[in-house]
Design a protein around this motif. Structure first.
Motif, PDB file in Angstrom:
ATOM      1  N   ARG A   2      64.739  46.056  62.733  1.00 45.04           N
ATOM      2  CA  ARG A   2      64.760  45.439  61.407  1.00 45.04           C
ATOM      3  C   ARG A   2      63.415  44.777  61.093  1.00 45.04           C
ATOM      4  O   ARG A   2      62.978  44.740  59.946  1.00 45.04           O
ATOM      5  N   LYS A   5      61.293  47.546  59.827  1.00 46.58           N
ATOM      6  CA  LYS A   5      61.751  48.020  58.506  1.00 46.58           C
ATOM      7  C   LYS A   5      61.442  47.024  57.398  1.00 46.58           C
ATOM      8  O   LYS A   5      61.242  47.406  56.250  1.00 46.58           O
ATOM      9  N   ASN A   6      61.466  45.711  57.727  1.00 48.30           N
ATOM     10  CA  ASN A   6      61.208  44.698  56.699  1.00 48.30           C
ATOM     11  C   ASN A   6      59.850  44.036  56.850  1.00 48.30           C
ATOM     12  O   ASN A   6      59.549  43.076  56.160  1.00 48.30           O
ATOM     13  N   ARG A  52      59.749  56.757  51.684  1.00 51.63           N
ATOM     14  CA  ARG A  52      61.095  56.308  52.062  1.00 51.63           C
ATOM     15  C   ARG A  52      62.100  57.383  51.634  1.00 51.63           C
ATOM     16  O   ARG A  52      61.733  58.363  51.003  1.00 51.63           O
ATOM     17  N   SER A  54      64.210  57.215  49.368  1.00 51.97           N
ATOM     18  CA  SER A  54      64.390  57.210  47.908  1.00 51.97           C
ATOM     19  C   SER A  54      63.041  56.946  47.256  1.00 51.97           C
ATOM     20  O   SER A  54      62.165  56.365  47.884  1.00 51.97           O
ATOM     21  N   PRO A  55      62.893  57.318  45.977  1.00 49.50           N
ATOM     22  CA  PRO A  55      61.682  56.894  45.273  1.00 49.50           C
ATOM     23  C   PRO A  55      61.592  55.368  45.309  1.00 49.50           C
ATOM     24  O   PRO A  55      62.630  54.698  45.382  1.00 49.50           O
ATOM     25  N   PRO A  88      66.009  61.313  45.657  1.00 46.78           N
ATOM     26  CA  PRO A  88      66.503  60.597  46.851  1.00 46.78           C
ATOM     27  C   PRO A  88      67.270  61.516  47.791  1.00 46.78           C
ATOM     28  O   PRO A  88      67.935  62.449  47.350  1.00 46.78           O
ATOM     29  N   LYS A  91      70.070  58.408  53.627  1.00 44.88           N
ATOM     30  CA  LYS A  91      69.377  57.745  54.735  1.00 44.88           C
ATOM     31  C   LYS A  91      69.934  58.297  56.033  1.00 44.88           C
ATOM     32  O   LYS A  91      71.147  58.237  56.243  1.00 44.88           O
ATOM     33  N   SER A  93      69.983  57.202  59.013  1.00 49.30           N
ATOM     34  CA  SER A  93      70.689  56.267  59.894  1.00 49.30           C
ATOM     35  C   SER A  93      72.107  55.987  59.415  1.00 49.30           C
ATOM     36  O   SER A  93      72.969  55.614  60.194  1.00 49.30           O
ATOM     37  N   LEU A  94      72.349  56.156  58.108  1.00 50.87           N
ATOM     38  CA  LEU A  94      73.668  55.814  57.570  1.00 50.87           C
ATOM     39  C   LEU A  94      74.524  57.042  57.254  1.00 50.87           C
ATOM     40  O   LEU A  94      75.694  56.905  56.929  1.00 50.87           O
ATOM     41  N   ALA A  95      73.941  58.230  57.354  1.00 52.76           N
ATOM     42  CA  ALA A  95      74.710  59.433  57.006  1.00 52.76           C
ATOM     43  C   ALA A  95      75.359  60.016  58.264  1.00 52.76           C
ATOM     44  O   ALA A  95      74.785  59.944  59.350  1.00 52.76           O
ATOM     45  N   ARG A 100      73.010  64.559  57.396  1.00 54.00           N
ATOM     46  CA  ARG A 100      71.634  64.061  57.449  1.00 54.00           C
ATOM     47  C   ARG A 100      70.700  65.092  56.836  1.00 54.00           C
ATOM     48  O   ARG A 100      70.883  66.291  57.030  1.00 54.00           O
TER      49      ARG A 100
ATOM     50  N   ASN B  42      56.377  37.644  54.246  1.00 50.10           N
ATOM     51  CA  ASN B  42      55.315  38.615  53.951  1.00 50.10           C
ATOM     52  C   ASN B  42      54.987  38.550  52.455  1.00 50.10           C
ATOM     53  O   ASN B  42      55.657  37.855  51.687  1.00 50.10           O
ATOM     54  N   LEU B 200      62.535  44.109  47.892  1.00 46.37           N
ATOM     55  CA  LEU B 200      62.258  43.511  49.207  1.00 46.37           C
ATOM     56  C   LEU B 200      62.436  44.515  50.345  1.00 46.37           C
ATOM     57  O   LEU B 200      62.184  44.192  51.500  1.00 46.37           O
ATOM     58  N   GLY B 201      62.932  45.706  50.000  1.00 45.15           N
ATOM     59  CA  GLY B 201      63.137  46.724  51.032  1.00 45.15           C
ATOM     60  C   GLY B 201      64.371  46.459  51.873  1.00 45.15           C
ATOM     61  O   GLY B 201      64.511  46.996  52.970  1.00 45.15           O
ATOM     62  N   ILE B 222      70.859  53.738  42.714  1.00 46.63           N
ATOM     63  CA  ILE B 222      71.093  54.752  43.761  1.00 46.63           C
ATOM     64  C   ILE B 222      69.848  55.627  43.902  1.00 46.63           C
ATOM     65  O   ILE B 222      69.423  55.950  45.007  1.00 46.63           O
ATOM     66  N   LYS B 223      69.223  55.929  42.779  1.00 45.81           N
ATOM     67  CA  LYS B 223      67.992  56.735  42.826  1.00 45.81           C
ATOM     68  C   LYS B 223      66.917  56.032  43.648  1.00 45.81           C
ATOM     69  O   LYS B 223      66.118  56.668  44.327  1.00 45.81           O
ATOM     70  N   TYR B 224      66.906  54.707  43.572  1.00 48.73           N
ATOM     71  CA  TYR B 224      65.883  53.946  44.299  1.00 48.73           C
ATOM     72  C   TYR B 224      66.378  53.434  45.651  1.00 48.73           C
ATOM     73  O   TYR B 224      65.767  52.551  46.236  1.00 48.73           O
ATOM     74  N   GLY B 225      67.494  53.947  46.130  1.00 43.88           N
ATOM     75  CA  GLY B 225      67.860  53.645  47.510  1.00 43.88           C
ATOM     76  C   GLY B 225      69.141  52.868  47.729  1.00 43.88           C
ATOM     77  O   GLY B 225      69.511  52.618  48.877  1.00 43.88           O
ATOM     78  N   TYR B 237      80.354  50.639  59.924  1.00 40.86           N
ATOM     79  CA  TYR B 237      79.275  51.501  60.383  1.00 40.86           C
ATOM     80  C   TYR B 237      77.926  50.916  59.983  1.00 40.86           C
ATOM     81  O   TYR B 237      76.968  50.875  60.758  1.00 40.86           O
ATOM     82  N   ASP B 241      74.774  49.514  62.196  1.00 35.09           N
ATOM     83  CA  ASP B 241      73.419  50.048  62.044  1.00 35.09           C
ATOM     84  C   ASP B 241      72.405  48.956  61.715  1.00 35.09           C
ATOM     85  O   ASP B 241      71.300  48.944  62.231  1.00 35.09           O
ATOM     86  N   LEU B 242      72.818  48.028  60.854  1.00 36.52           N
ATOM     87  CA  LEU B 242      71.868  47.009  60.403  1.00 36.52           C
ATOM     88  C   LEU B 242      71.644  45.920  61.426  1.00 36.52           C
ATOM     89  O   LEU B 242      70.550  45.388  61.548  1.00 36.52           O
TER      90      LEU B 242
END
Lengths: 192, 258
Positions: A2, A5-6, A52, A54-55, A88, A91, A93-95, A100, B42, B200-201, B222-225, B237, B241-242
């Motif tokens: 994490r 990623k952040n 990434r 997604s856009p 997009p 992801k 990791s989540l699929a 995937r 950051n 913020l990602g 959704i288009k942006y993630g 799940y 993962d997180l």
């Protein structure tokens, strides 16, 4: 993971507290890893951050760009944003495994958006935060190869997944290896 | 949130808030967001971070994690209420601190469910800590300020303006490792938090209800993630993962946890 990623700060005994991207670049330029990667990175290389899944909007956090940027500060190449995600994809990791994105999905969802002056000596290094099987790298490499057929293309990821626990040797364990595309399955094998 | 109220309704509500008296015995601490989170921010995080925040409560500082925001409309449907409670219970069960904005509706359900399930909750307010908005949530806010944690970026005496709630949403995104929007309308305040989470990602999850409402912003997000959550198994799940346990890794490598 994490923290990468952040781009969060990480404290190490060797470098004190640094943001993850800066720490990765510093590690790569420090003994003994600089020698390990001596022929891999260089000031004349082009560092291309991998999009990434997604856009992204302007100003949004983009981990692979930040790592590439920190690598440029350590004179490991010059950052150029050349590929962008236009559609997009799930992801990884989540699929679920069967959903995937494949290398082909990645290739079809990215676009080359900038020109590069390429000479036969130019090396392009794709930069990403995390690699699992290498599908994203493969799709991105195809995009670059189509746009810049004469360029040598390599890839660097700050972290790799290790599925076999017995192979885990520690958090800092840089390796060099290969990603092989398997046409019959539209997937990749990463070794190691 | 505010766009749903007429100016007259808003002024009436704020007059009611102004009249509320405040117990001066609350121990309010002033600190930077960096002190609150226990790490430097950051540059992406610094952009909209408040200079200081005011904090009251028992949760230790720097804040422990993981922290997930559960947010949504002030006027939830039956399904929205049920989903907010179920999501919150699942988060608490997995040891996640539930963050929300103490507004009516989904926010209130998230805080109350977290408390009733024996979890911890953080309220990020759009008013100073000595104001209670909505007034009916005063007992809940007082309980949170005493036993959990309330955070505001506004000093006591600050006159609340509608845009304060947008800034509050950005701050809530900043202190949350991920955000879940359960249900919301076209102009809901949570939209700003959704975009800030993506900027913020951080992971942004949209509960499936949002897809059935003819809204355009969930599709854009959704288009942006942003990721659709269809059921609680998916939430499990996602939590795995997180927030994987990293204790084993820390002892092996030379890297310490941030």
């Amino acid at each position: 993971m994490r923290a990468i990623k952040n781009d969060l700060p990480i404290r190490t005994s060797r470098f004190g507290e640094l943001f993850a991207s800066e720490l990765i670049a510093k590690f790569l330029k420090a003994d003994p890893w600089e020698i390990f990667f001596a022929d891999y990175f260089g000031e004349d290389n082009i560092l291309v951050p991998v999009p990434r899944s997604s856009p992204i909007r302007k100003e949004a956090l983009w981990p692979s760009f930040r790592i590439a940027w920190a690598m440029e500060q350590q004179k490991m190449g010059k950052v150029k944003v050349v590929i962008e995600r236009v559609i997009p994809v799930a992801k990884s990791s989540l699929a679920p495994p069967d959903q995937r994105p494949t290398p082909t999905n990645h290739y079809e969802s990215m676009a080359v958006t900038s020109k590069l002056n390429i000479s036969p000596q130019t090396k392009i290094i794709l930069v990403d935060d995390i690699i699992t099987r290498g599908h994203t790298f493969m799709g991105a490499a195809w995009c670059l190869k189509r746009a810049f057929p004469e360029a040598e293309i390599k890839a660097f990821a700050a972290m790799r997944t290790v599925s076999n626990e017995a192979e885990f040797k520690g958090l800092i364990d840089p390796v060099r290896g290969q990603i092989t595309y398997r046409h019959e399955f539209d997937d990749c094998l990463r070794r190691p | 949130m505010w766009s749903m109220l007429t100016k007259e309704m808003m002024e009436k509500e704020m007059r009611r808030v102004e009249k509320s008296s405040f117990k001066n015995s609350w121990a309010i601490k002033e600190m930077t967001p960096s002190e609150l989170l226990g790490r430097p921010l950051n540059d992406v995080e610094r952009k909209y971070a408040p200079k200081v925040v005011y904090v009251s409560g028992r949760i230790r500082i720097p804040l422990p994690g993981p922290r997930v925001a559960v947010i949504g409309t002030r006027n939830p449907s039956h399904e929205g209420i049920y989903a907010a409670a179920a999501i919150t219970r699942k988060l608490v069960e997995r040891g996640v601190i539930v963050v929300s904005g103490l507004a009516r509706g989904i926010d209130t359900i998230a805080h109350k469910t977290a408390i009733n399930a024996g979890g911890k909750t953080i309220a990020v307010l759009g008013t100073p800590l000595n104001k209670f908005y909505p007034a009916e949530n005063r007992p809940l806010q007082e309980l949170i300020m005493k036993e959990h944690m309330a955070i505001s970026q506004y000093p006591i005496g600050h006159k609340t303006k509608p845009k304060d709630f947008v800034f509050r949403n950005r701050t809530m995104a900043l202190i949350s490792d991920a955000s879940i929007i359960v249900e919301a309308g076209k102009t809901s305040g949570v939209v700003s938090q959704g975009w800030e989470t993506l900027r913020l990602g951080r992971p942004l999850f949209l509960w499936k209800l949002l897809l059935n409402k003819n809204l355009d912003w969930p599709e854009k997000m959704i288009k942006y993630g942003a990721i659709i959550l269809n059921d609680l198994d998916e939430l499990n799940y996602v939590i795995d993962d997180l927030f994987p346990s990293i204790e084993g890794v820390i002892s092996i490598g030379e890297v310490e946890a941030p």
